[in-house]
Motif scaffolding. Structure first.
Motif, PDB file in Angstrom:
ATOM      1  N   ASN A   1       2.645  26.206  51.977  1.00  0.00           N
ATOM      2  CA  ASN A   1       1.907  24.822  52.205  1.00  0.00           C
ATOM      3  C   ASN A   1       1.656  24.521  53.628  1.00  0.00           C
ATOM      4  OD1 ASN A   1       1.622  25.169  49.260  1.00  0.00           O
ATOM      5  ND2 ASN A   1       3.680  24.157  49.235  1.00  0.00           N
ATOM      6  N   ARG A   2       2.660  24.537  54.506  1.00  0.00           N
ATOM      7  CA  ARG A   2       2.935  24.131  55.788  1.00  0.00           C
ATOM      8  C   ARG A   2       3.883  24.763  56.544  1.00  0.00           C
ATOM      9  NH1 ARG A   2       6.908  19.581  55.674  1.00  0.00           N
ATOM     10  NH2 ARG A   2       8.235  19.500  54.052  1.00  0.00           N
ATOM     11  N   ALA A   3       3.867  24.581  57.903  1.00  0.00           N
ATOM     12  CA  ALA A   3       4.701  25.099  58.782  1.00  0.00           C
ATOM     13  C   ALA A   3       5.228  24.407  59.692  1.00  0.00           C
ATOM     14  CB  ALA A   3       4.229  26.470  59.510  1.00  0.00           C
ATOM     15  N   PHE A   4       6.381  24.442  60.447  1.00  0.00           N
ATOM     16  CA  PHE A   4       6.969  23.442  61.480  1.00  0.00           C
ATOM     17  C   PHE A   4       8.170  24.025  62.162  1.00  0.00           C
ATOM     18  CE2 PHE A   4       8.790  21.939  57.667  1.00  0.00           C
ATOM     19  CZ  PHE A   4      10.018  21.829  57.921  1.00  0.00           C
ATOM     20  N   TYR A   5       8.495  23.475  63.355  1.00  0.00           N
ATOM     21  CA  TYR A   5       9.668  23.819  63.769  1.00  0.00           C
ATOM     22  C   TYR A   5      10.826  23.071  63.618  1.00  0.00           C
ATOM     23  CZ  TYR A   5       7.186  27.191  67.181  1.00  0.00           C
ATOM     24  OH  TYR A   5       6.392  28.141  67.364  1.00  0.00           O
ATOM     25  N   ASP A   6      12.133  23.663  63.331  1.00  0.00           N
ATOM     26  CA  ASP A   6      13.142  22.766  63.143  1.00  0.00           C
ATOM     27  C   ASP A   6      13.915  22.354  64.369  1.00  0.00           C
ATOM     28  OD1 ASP A   6      14.803  24.897  63.815  1.00  0.00           O
ATOM     29  OD2 ASP A   6      15.571  25.285  62.112  1.00  0.00           O
ATOM     30  N   HIS A   7      15.069  21.569  64.135  1.00  0.00           N
ATOM     31  CA  HIS A   7      15.510  21.042  65.604  1.00  0.00           C
ATOM     32  C   HIS A   7      16.329  22.158  66.245  1.00  0.00           C
ATOM     33  CE1 HIS A   7      18.846  21.830  62.654  1.00  0.00           C
ATOM     34  NE2 HIS A   7      19.778  21.980  63.640  1.00  0.00           N
ATOM     35  N   ASP A   8      16.443  23.406  65.883  1.00  0.00           N
ATOM     36  CA  ASP A   8      16.760  24.556  66.727  1.00  0.00           C
ATOM     37  C   ASP A   8      15.735  25.320  67.291  1.00  0.00           C
ATOM     38  OD1 ASP A   8      19.660  24.056  66.470  1.00  0.00           O
ATOM     39  OD2 ASP A   8      19.567  25.257  64.520  1.00  0.00           O
ATOM     40  N   GLN A   9      14.519  24.677  67.061  1.00  0.00           N
ATOM     41  CA  GLN A   9      13.019  25.227  67.388  1.00  0.00           C
ATOM     42  C   GLN A   9      12.759  26.766  66.788  1.00  0.00           C
ATOM     43  OE1 GLN A   9      10.401  24.035  69.385  1.00  0.00           O
ATOM     44  NE2 GLN A   9      11.620  22.300  68.553  1.00  0.00           N
TER      45      GLN A   9
ATOM     46  N   ASP B   1      14.046  33.320  61.970  1.00  0.00           N
ATOM     47  CA  ASP B   1      14.170  33.764  63.409  1.00  0.00           C
ATOM     48  C   ASP B   1      12.682  33.825  64.104  1.00  0.00           C
ATOM     49  OD1 ASP B   1      17.094  33.565  63.600  1.00  0.00           O
ATOM     50  OD2 ASP B   1      17.212  35.291  62.592  1.00  0.00           O
ATOM     51  N   PHE B   2      11.692  34.398  63.412  1.00  0.00           N
ATOM     52  CA  PHE B   2      10.607  34.922  64.039  1.00  0.00           C
ATOM     53  C   PHE B   2       9.477  34.950  62.846  1.00  0.00           C
ATOM     54  CE2 PHE B   2       7.198  37.806  65.390  1.00  0.00           C
ATOM     55  CZ  PHE B   2       6.973  37.368  66.476  1.00  0.00           C
ATOM     56  N   ALA B   3       8.483  34.436  63.067  1.00  0.00           N
ATOM     57  CA  ALA B   3       7.172  34.470  61.952  1.00  0.00           C
ATOM     58  C   ALA B   3       6.225  35.158  62.558  1.00  0.00           C
ATOM     59  CB  ALA B   3       6.834  32.993  61.638  1.00  0.00           C
ATOM     60  N   ALA B   4       5.692  36.460  61.673  1.00  0.00           N
ATOM     61  CA  ALA B   4       4.456  37.025  62.225  1.00  0.00           C
ATOM     62  C   ALA B   4       3.374  36.782  61.088  1.00  0.00           C
ATOM     63  CB  ALA B   4       4.920  38.541  62.023  1.00  0.00           C
ATOM     64  N   PHE B   5       2.370  36.310  61.595  1.00  0.00           N
ATOM     65  CA  PHE B   5       1.208  36.121  60.659  1.00  0.00           C
ATOM     66  C   PHE B   5       0.194  37.224  60.578  1.00  0.00           C
ATOM     67  CE2 PHE B   5       3.113  32.032  61.089  1.00  0.00           C
ATOM     68  CZ  PHE B   5       2.500  30.914  60.295  1.00  0.00           C
ATOM     69  N   ALA B   6       0.041  37.606  59.329  1.00  0.00           N
ATOM     70  CA  ALA B   6      -0.930  38.708  59.118  1.00  0.00           C
ATOM     71  C   ALA B   6      -1.677  38.466  57.712  1.00  0.00           C
ATOM     72  CB  ALA B   6      -0.123  40.035  58.805  1.00  0.00           C
TER      73      ALA B   6
ATOM     74  N   HIS C   1       6.161  30.437  70.728  1.00  0.00           N
ATOM     75  CA  HIS C   1       7.571  30.657  70.718  1.00  0.00           C
ATOM     76  C   HIS C   1       8.044  30.797  69.186  1.00  0.00           C
ATOM     77  CE1 HIS C   1      11.867  29.699  71.374  1.00  0.00           C
ATOM     78  NE2 HIS C   1      11.755  28.751  70.307  1.00  0.00           N
ATOM     79  N   ARG C   2       8.549  32.174  69.181  1.00  0.00           N
ATOM     80  CA  ARG C   2       8.894  32.665  67.877  1.00  0.00           C
ATOM     81  C   ARG C   2       8.077  32.868  66.820  1.00  0.00           C
ATOM     82  NH1 ARG C   2      14.614  32.621  66.968  1.00  0.00           N
ATOM     83  NH2 ARG C   2      15.919  31.448  68.470  1.00  0.00           N
TER      84      ARG C   2
END
Length: 600
Positions: free
Chosen positions: A86-94, A112-117, A257-258
């Motif tokens: 539904n949504r995506a964002f960075y947390d306080h640790d980026q 730790d890392f998000a790959a969008f496919a 970033h990530r």
């Protein structure tokens, strides 16, 4: 493609029988002259599969290539969560956080890392909290701009499973507009019980509704060129239609970033092999993440070169496909290109046919576009086009004009036989004996042996629908057609040159053998060979071989020697090339009339 097959083999991923639709045996490239046939080389493999869901009623929906890849990933330990993000964002640790719905509750996955496919054909639902992969990626990388897209039209035609053409594994590419339709590229791929047809071009871009798509499909299927490709008499039905977008550009900043995008969200090889492109991107991205890091600097230094490589290769692709369409849209240029291909095929063995390798690389996706472009511009390639294409096309055209050979209303089909097949035919038909002059042609006919044999019985008859060149009178003067002793006389230029061919006993009803009597080819052999491809298809081969007449007296030897030096051997090629195309058309017209293709 062959390169994707290699990549899957390296990953130890096999294609099960229920996923495999067809093993491609050959590729046919059709322009505005004759089609170019490319057989899949030994050691290379091309397969046809369905990516996602199969056509309605075709089989279990899990029997698709994408499902196979998903099951393989799960088998290696991946966890599959069937939910929409539904949504995506960075947390306080980026670190990226992906929120999704599960059992009516919102769950969060911190990565730790998000790959969008996610591809480019995803649509948002009516829910306000539903977003496409493009929108979700922009939540993490606002500078991301998706690649340029273009519409395609894909149709599944259902056909009887016993249809001969479906078993052949012949992939067809049409590299020019069809009649009044503006099409840049078309393909027809037989699968289990289906033909998959893909259309790209201005007419597809302009079609804005399902009704307009149906009209476009009907117009395409009704053209004579397409009717010659699809199986005659088979009841074909449109089972499903889709209008996906294809990637024709490269995204801007598909990483941050990530986070990074792979597959169509990032780029693809233009018009070819998007799966291999996604594989290469995912491989390179994994190497960067594991060896360099997940921050923007690491991805810029490690993953950006991959994007630049695709961008550069696709620039060459744009030039190649522009030239491709220019050549194949023009009847004259298309003829020159085909003639260059045929000349090389008849004179050189496969390992040395560089012009054919260029076509194979473009059509199969088996080579980078940059390498193909430079191969097209090599002096050796340009010399082949000049000598084997332009010169021979002009020479043949002048010969056709002289002998009154008109291509109007006559289908144009390839008859050239590769050089490597001549020795086998020589052994089969002439017990391996070599002659000073040899020529060999083969044409495939969508008609039964009996119909083709009936037309060969008209060889020498005044009303035959083929082989009627100006200045050459060919008449039966004795015996019965297709029987030993049948004698056919050639009178050239009103009797300036005369000789006869007399049918001999061959011992095989599908081999019609004539002996040449008189003239410069005295004692030579002229052979027709009919071979069944299926109960309703056959191949006709013509083989002519002779030693030039020598004469007895010194004057005769001098005369025949001069004749041999000046005799234009190519005339036989030009005349019989036209005659075989006429014969094929007459045979196929005599077959059962092709039924209509329902449009619903």
């Amino acid at each position: 493609s062959p390169r994707l097959s290699e990549a899957l083999a390296e990953l130890d991923i096999g294609i099960p029988d229920d996923v495999l639709q067809t093993r491609v045996k050959s590729i046919t490239v059709q322009g505005n002259w004759k089609p170019i046939y490319l057989h899949v080389p030994k050691g290379r493999e091309m397969l046809s599969v369905y990516r996602g869901s199969l056509p309605v009623g075709h089989g279990p929906h899990h029997a698709s290539f994408d499902a196979l890849l998903m099951d393989t990933a799960v088998g290696y330990g991946a966890e599959l969560i069937g939910a929409r993000v539904n949504r995506a964002f960075y947390d306080h640790d980026q670190r990226p956080v992906l929120c999704y719905s599960a059992a009516g509750e919102e769950e969060a996955l911190t990565a730790d890392f998000a790959a969008f496919a996610g591809g480019v054909n995803e649509r948002s639902s009516a829910r306000a909290d539903s977003h496409t992969s493009v929108a979700l990626l922009r939540m993490l990388q606002p500078a991301y701009e998706p690649p340029r897209l273009r519409k395609a039209l894909i149709v599944e035609l259902a056909a009887p499973t016993d249809c001969f053409e479906l078993a052949e594994g012949m992939l067809h590419y049409l590299e020019s507009s069809v009649d009044r339709l503006r099409l840049d590229m078309c393909s027809i791929m037989p699968k289990k019980g289906y033909f998959t047809i893909t259309l790209i071009g201005g007419s597809v871009d302009d079609a804005a509704s399902r009704k307009q798509n149906l009209e476009l499909i009907k117009s395409f299927l009704a053209t004579p060129r397409i009717r010659r490709i699809l199986p005659g008499g088979a009841a074909l039905k449109i089972r499903c239609i889709c209008n996906p977008s294809i990637v024709v550009g490269t995204a801007k900043l598909p990483y941050g970033h990530r986070v990074a995008a792979v597959g169509d969200l990032a780029t693809s090889r233009q018009y070819k092999d998007g799966i291999l492109a996604a594989h290469d991107m995912a491989r390179d991205l994994a190497m960067v993440v594991l060896s360099q890091g997940t921050d923007t600097v690491s991805l810029t230094s490690g993953y950006a070169p991959t994007m630049n490589r695709f961008r550069r290769d696709n620039r060459f692709a744009s030039v190649i496909f522009f030239l491709y369409r220019w050549f194949f849209t023009s009847p004259t240029l298309s003829r020159i290109i085909y003639q260059t291909f045929a000349t090389e095929r008849k004179s050189q063995r496969r390992s040395r046919r560089s012009f054919e390798k260029i076509f194979w690389g473009i059509s199969s996706g088996d080579e980078n576009y940059e390498k193909i472009a430079w191969a097209m511009l090599r002096p050796a390639t340009l010399w082949k086009i000049l000598t084997g294409g332009i010169y021979i096309t002009l020479r043949n055209w002048l010969t056709e004009v002289f002998f009154g050979l008109d291509w109007s209303g006559v289908g144009r089909f390839p008859t050239a036989v590769p050089a490597e097949r001549l020795p086998a035919r020589r052994r089969q038909l002439m017990q391996g004996r070599r002659y000073e002059f040899e020529c060999l042609y083969t044409i495939h006919i969508r008609a039964s042996l009996s119909i083709a044999l009936g037309l060969l019985a008209e060889f020498g008859e005044s009303a035959r629908p083929y082989l009627n060149p100006r200045w050459v009178r060919i008449r039966r003067i004795g015996g019965q057609p297709l029987h030993p002793g049948c004698t056919i006389q050639y009178r050239i230029l009103g009797g300036v040159m005369t000789f006869r061919v007399v049918q001999e006993e061959s011992g095989d009803p599908n081999v019609i053998r004539y002996r040449v009597l008189g003239g410069f080819a005295d004692g030579g052999s002229f052979v027709f060979l009919l071979e069944p491809d299926s109960p309703t298809h056959c191949a006709l081969t013509i083989y002519l071989a002779f030693d030039y007449a020598r004469g007895v007296s010194p004057a005769q030897r001098l005369l025949w020697g001069a004749f041999r030096m000046m005799f234009p051997e190519f005339i036989h090629d030009v005349i019989w090339n036209h005659a075989l195309c006429e014969l094929k058309q007459a045979a196929e017209d005599a077959e059962t009339a092709v039924g209509d293709i329902p449009g619903q």
